[in-house]
Scaffold this active site. Structure first.
Site, PDB file in Angstrom:
ATOM      1  N   ARG A 224       1.042  -1.138  -0.006  1.00  0.00           N
ATOM      2  CA  ARG A 224       0.153  -0.190   0.083  1.00  0.00           C
ATOM      3  C   ARG A 224       0.770   1.378   0.116  1.00  0.00           C
ATOM      4  NH1 ARG A 224      -3.336  -2.954  -1.502  1.00  0.00           N
ATOM      5  NH2 ARG A 224      -5.536  -3.143  -0.547  1.00  0.00           N
ATOM      6  N   HIS A 272      -0.705   0.253  -9.855  1.00  0.00           N
ATOM      7  CA  HIS A 272      -1.434  -0.533  -8.869  1.00  0.00           C
ATOM      8  C   HIS A 272      -2.026  -1.937  -9.451  1.00  0.00           C
ATOM      9  CE1 HIS A 272      -3.581  -1.074  -4.467  1.00  0.00           C
ATOM     10  NE2 HIS A 272      -3.175  -2.095  -5.021  1.00  0.00           N
TER      11      HIS A 272
END
Ligand SMILES: NC(=O)c1ccc[n+]([C@@H]2O[C@H](COP(=O)([O-])OP(=O)(O)OC[C@H]3O[C@@H](n4cnc5c(N)ncnc54)[C@H](OP(=O)(O)O)[C@@H]3O)[C@@H](O)[C@H]2O)c1
Length: 309
Positions: A224, A272
């Protein structure tokens, strides 16, 4: 059971509804409708669900997340303790995460970035042979993703260590528990982060951690964005403490066009995509769990709210 599919990010939610319905013929699957929630859903399959979901579906007992990380869900207002939160376990993501890490590990350890630069100058110049002992890999997280990544690196004979809360062993690697962080960092040159984002791990990739790595270290963050203190990374790159970084996740996504990461040759940015949950495998896994809970059987992948993963 009545199951609602609710995602603000899915480009084709109906395709998911159809696939889930086909896999769950004994249950009713429908698409979340902001205007007309049924108020009768027992379970929801979600990825970034709309804010009104919990208020307007008060009977929800299960929330099946399409991803492995549940940090965003845990912070959603209205998420009652009565709801059992279930995360994806692999779903085709782990092998992709391993591919991603191997790509950047090999690019660095085999000088492939430098050869690309040499090609641009039509320059034929073999560089030094690889010394594997100099390319120690350290994987933070020994879970579904971390273990797969670590084993993939170990299969190519890189010396690999894994760090986790419990010191969970991963075959073919050296394991470190929570108290072993300093020793783990001191032997690591290529640091791979696959931790969940929790109160304990937010901002863990910071200057004091980078300073404990072996010289000329490289960072791969596939977990993250909020694990990383961006200014510490840039400062450590400028100081030569780190040689580069591959980053897949960011505090703000999409990464804003004026963000310094975009234009820094030492940083590789991807949007991502390190490990995408694949529809077939995801639907099969979630449908299997829904069938199991409907029959009163136990399931795996239940999030421990206290640990936050
Ligand atoms: N970029 C992408 O496309 C992508 C795709 C999938 C997943 N992810 C990220 O990868 C993360 C990990 O997924 P997973 O399926 O591998 O999770 P997991 O199976 O739950 O594993 C989590 C691992 O982290 C360790 N851990 C948790 N908190 C820790 C702490 N404070 N200190 C040390 N170790 C700690 C756990 O230790 P124990 O073993 O002792 O419990 C466990 O080994 C997800 O949360 C998500 O953020 C990203």
């Amino acid at each position: 059971m009545e199951i609602v599919f609710a995602s603000r990010h899915e480009s084709n939610p109906l395709e998911w509804v159809r696939a889930l319905q086909a896999a769950l013929p004994d249950h009713r699957v429908r698409l979340w409708d902001d205007e007309e929630p049924s108020g009768r859903a027992d379970a929801a399959v979600v990825w970034a669900p709309p804010a009104g979901l919990f208020d307007r579906e008060p009977g929800l007992k299960y929330l099946f997340n399409l991803g492995a990380g549940v940090d965003a869900l845990l912070h959603m207002p209205g998420l009652s303790d009565r709801i059992t939160l279930v995360r994806m376990e692999d779903g085709g993501m782990a092998v992709q995460m391993a591919e991603y890490v191997l790509h950047y590990l090999i690019r660095e350890s085999r000088d492939l970035g430098r050869y690309a630069a040499q090609q641009a100058q039509a320059r034929w110049q073999p560089l030094a042979d690889i010394d594997r002992s100099a390319w120690t890999v350290g994987v933070m997280g020994a879970g579904v993703m971390g273990a797969r990544v670590a084993q993939a690196c170990a299969a190519l004979e890189y010396p690999v260590a894994v760090w986790s809360r419990s010191g969970r062993p991963v075959a073919g690697t050296e394991s470190f528990g929570r108290d072993g962080l300093a020793d783990f960092l001191a032997r690591t040159r290529v640091l791979v982060n696959v931790l969940p984002l929790t109160g304990d791990t937010r901002g863990i990739l910071c200057r004091s951690l980078f300073q404990q790595l072996r010289p000329d270290a490289y960072l791969i963050n596939i977990a993250r964005g909020d694990h990383l203190v961006a200014e510490d990374l840039l400062a450590c790159l400028d100081e030569g403490r780190l040689r580069g970084a591959a980053l897949d996740a960011f505090s703000q996504e999409p990464l804003p066009p004026d963000h310094p990461f975009w234009h820094d040759a030492r940083i590789q940015v991807t949007p991502h995509v390190a490990g995408a949950s694949l529809m077939d495998l995801t639907v099969r896994q979630i449908a299997g769990k829904i069938d199991a809970v409907a029959q009163g059987q136990p399931i795996t992948g239940i999030v421990d709210r206290a640990r936050q993963y």
